[in-house]
Design a protein around this motif. Structure first.
Motif, PDB file in Angstrom:
ATOM      1  N   SER A 163       0.845  -1.197   0.000  1.00  0.00           N
ATOM      2  CA  SER A 163       0.000   0.000   0.000  1.00  0.00           C
ATOM      3  C   SER A 163       0.877   1.243   0.000  1.00  0.00           C
ATOM      4  O   SER A 163       2.001   1.225   0.495  1.00  0.00           O
ATOM      5  CB  SER A 163      -0.919   0.002   1.221  1.00  0.00           C
ATOM      6  OG  SER A 163      -0.148   0.083   2.412  1.00  0.00           O
ATOM      7  N   VAL A 170       0.311  -2.021   4.322  1.00  0.00           N
ATOM      8  CA  VAL A 170      -0.268  -3.333   4.058  1.00  0.00           C
ATOM      9  C   VAL A 170       0.594  -3.966   2.974  1.00  0.00           C
ATOM     10  O   VAL A 170       0.864  -3.340   1.947  1.00  0.00           O
ATOM     11  CB  VAL A 170      -1.735  -3.231   3.579  1.00  0.00           C
ATOM     12  CG1 VAL A 170      -2.299  -4.617   3.275  1.00  0.00           C
ATOM     13  CG2 VAL A 170      -2.596  -2.517   4.617  1.00  0.00           C
ATOM     14  N   HIS A 185      -0.779  -6.809   7.859  1.00  0.00           N
ATOM     15  CA  HIS A 185      -1.223  -5.494   8.331  1.00  0.00           C
ATOM     16  C   HIS A 185      -0.245  -5.062   9.428  1.00  0.00           C
ATOM     17  O   HIS A 185      -0.302  -5.565  10.551  1.00  0.00           O
ATOM     18  CB  HIS A 185      -2.650  -5.565   8.884  1.00  0.00           C
ATOM     19  CG  HIS A 185      -3.687  -5.834   7.839  1.00  0.00           C
ATOM     20  ND1 HIS A 185      -4.299  -4.835   7.111  1.00  0.00           N
ATOM     21  CD2 HIS A 185      -4.213  -6.997   7.391  1.00  0.00           C
ATOM     22  CE1 HIS A 185      -5.155  -5.376   6.268  1.00  0.00           C
ATOM     23  NE2 HIS A 185      -5.125  -6.689   6.408  1.00  0.00           N
ATOM     24  N   SER A 188      -1.668  -3.188  12.906  1.00  0.00           N
ATOM     25  CA  SER A 188      -2.312  -4.055  13.898  1.00  0.00           C
ATOM     26  C   SER A 188      -1.499  -5.326  14.166  1.00  0.00           C
ATOM     27  O   SER A 188      -1.908  -6.163  14.967  1.00  0.00           O
ATOM     28  CB  SER A 188      -3.719  -4.427  13.427  1.00  0.00           C
ATOM     29  OG  SER A 188      -3.663  -5.032  12.149  1.00  0.00           O
ATOM     30  N   HIS A 211      -6.876  -1.444   1.092  1.00  0.00           N
ATOM     31  CA  HIS A 211      -8.136  -2.045   1.559  1.00  0.00           C
ATOM     32  C   HIS A 211      -8.645  -3.145   0.634  1.00  0.00           C
ATOM     33  O   HIS A 211      -9.320  -4.064   1.074  1.00  0.00           O
ATOM     34  CB  HIS A 211      -9.218  -0.972   1.714  1.00  0.00           C
ATOM     35  CG  HIS A 211      -8.979  -0.067   2.878  1.00  0.00           C
ATOM     36  ND1 HIS A 211      -9.707   1.085   3.105  1.00  0.00           N
ATOM     37  CD2 HIS A 211      -8.073  -0.123   3.899  1.00  0.00           C
ATOM     38  CE1 HIS A 211      -9.274   1.677   4.205  1.00  0.00           C
ATOM     39  NE2 HIS A 211      -8.276   0.969   4.692  1.00  0.00           N
ATOM     40  N   THR A 228      -9.049  -6.796   2.271  1.00  0.00           N
ATOM     41  CA  THR A 228      -7.822  -7.260   2.918  1.00  0.00           C
ATOM     42  C   THR A 228      -7.947  -7.358   4.439  1.00  0.00           C
ATOM     43  O   THR A 228      -7.172  -8.060   5.079  1.00  0.00           O
ATOM     44  CB  THR A 228      -6.638  -6.331   2.589  1.00  0.00           C
ATOM     45  OG1 THR A 228      -6.915  -5.024   3.067  1.00  0.00           O
ATOM     46  CG2 THR A 228      -6.354  -6.296   1.101  1.00  0.00           C
ATOM     47  N   VAL A 229      -8.919  -6.652   5.024  1.00  0.00           N
ATOM     48  CA  VAL A 229      -9.047  -6.655   6.484  1.00  0.00           C
ATOM     49  C   VAL A 229      -9.571  -7.991   6.982  1.00  0.00           C
ATOM     50  O   VAL A 229      -8.994  -8.603   7.891  1.00  0.00           O
ATOM     51  CB  VAL A 229      -9.960  -5.505   6.963  1.00  0.00           C
ATOM     52  CG1 VAL A 229     -10.147  -5.575   8.480  1.00  0.00           C
ATOM     53  CG2 VAL A 229      -9.367  -4.157   6.560  1.00  0.00           C
TER      54      VAL A 229
END
Length: 376
Positions: A163, A170, A185, A188, A211, A228-229
């Motif tokens: 990203s 990401v 990620h 997180s 995303h 992607t989350v």
């Protein structure tokens, strides 16, 4: 290593030399867009060149005296810092090294060495990502400190996407199983594995914010778009019925459109769900939609979903552009509305425009040979 990067500028002492029989055009080894698709880099058997997309023009070039082959040129937006990897029959640098080149100083200001050949490099303003056959290394850009390493399945193409938004990083790469993608990620500290396809992953792309992820397999018939989350499948679109090698996937900056190039010589543009202005709706199509075939990517047989084979209920591309079959092309969306930029390993540069409502064949706005750019 100082990274006092500035925007690259065109210097009058870098005007292209004439290409005479004694000085034929170089062989092309590499093509890649920069992070916002405003520029692109060309690696040749003599050095590298940086060109602007709109207007099309060569910004600068470096032709080396000895050796010269550059197989990877990765730009950092429009600044003077580049990542180079040697390649071709007479490489300028060892293929197992990443050289950090500062074009204002016309020299390398840092290097990273590995035990095997480098397959690709990705840059962010804060990170350098180096992709080997079965490993990925993530470095801090400022001091070249190793931050993370990832093991992957055999990855000869050096597939990796990162990203580019101002937020946290990401990173997407192949997993350890065939058809699997790994999503990192970093904010997180979460890792997500997604079984995207039954066959091996051939290509993928991320939105700027990381995303959405688009993936294609070695079969090359379907492209899948994932969140992607949570790893959920958002959409599936069909490039065609026959097997194809997908060369390139690209999201538009607003994630409204997806462009796909393959060895079939056609670039397709698909509308994406859940984005304002996109032609494709989340709700099932009703009979009144079936007359608007040009702007309705779903097959008119979608009412029979579950009865007929999946092929008949697929979502098809809104617009297409036909090229020379067999040549490798990469695609990106242009900065002008509804435009697509296509680069070919034969040196071709196309800028095309598509009709977002009526779809169909794209209109060609521009064609150039990037190895023989116009001299201003």
């Amino acid at each position: 290593m100082s990274l006092n990067s500035e925007e690259i500028t065109h210097n009058s002492d870098r005007i292209p030399e004439s290409q005479t029989p004694a000085n034929p055009p170089p062989s092309l080894l590499h093509l890649s867009f920069n992070q916002d698709h405003a520029c692109f880099a060309v690696g040749t058997d003599r050095g590298f060149r940086i060109l602007n997309c709109d207007p099309f023009r060569e910004i600068f070039r470096r032709d080396f005296d000895r050796g010269g082959g550059v197989a990877v040129v990765e730009m950092l937006f429009r600044c003077n810092i580049l990542a180079l990897v040697g390649g071709g029959p007479d490489p300028q640098y060892p293929p197992n090294k990443v050289m950090i080149w500062d074009d204002h100083q016309s020299r390398c200001i840092g290097e990273l060495s590995f035990r095997s050949d480098v397959r690709s490099v990705r840059l962010r303003r804060d990170r350098i990502i180096v992709v080997l056959e079965q490993k990925i290394f993530v470095y801090n850009f400022a001091d070249l400190k190793l931050m993370h390493q990832i093991e992957t399945i055999a990855n000869p193409k050096g597939l990796c996407a990162v990203s580019q938004g101002a937020g946290s990083m990401v990173l997407v790469c192949p997993g350890l199983q065939k058809g699997q993608v790994r999503i990192e990620h970093y904010a997180s500290k979460r890792t997500k594995f997604v079984m995207a396809h039954d066959s091996r992953i051939a290509c993928f792309a991320l939105t700027q914010d990381g995303h959405l992820l688009a993936t294609a397999s070695s079969k090359g018939t379907l492209v899948r778009i994932f969140n992607t989350v949570d790893g959920t499948l958002r959409q599936e679109v069909r490039r065609g019925a026959d097997r194809a090698e997908i060369y390139s996937l690209a999201f538009s900056s607003n994630a409204q459109w997806l462009a796909v190039s393959s060895d079939k010589g056609t670039v397709h543009v698909f509308g994406l769900k859940g984005n304002s202005g996109a032609q494709v709706k989340d709700t099932p199509r009703i009979a009144s939609d079936l007359t608007r075939t040009s702007s309705s990517p779903s097959s008119s047989l979608s009412l029979f979903k579950g009865v007929l084979p999946k092929y008949f209920s697929s979502e098809w591309s809104v617009a297409q552009f036909r090229l020379v079959e067999g040549t490798q092309y990469i695609v990106a969306f242009g900065h002008q509305k509804n435009t697509v930029v296509i680069l070919g390993m034969d040196g071709s540069f196309y800028r095309c425009q598509f009709d977002p409502v009526n779809g169909g064949e794209m209109s060609q706005l521009e064609y150039h040979n990037c190895l023989k750019p116009p001299v201003f």
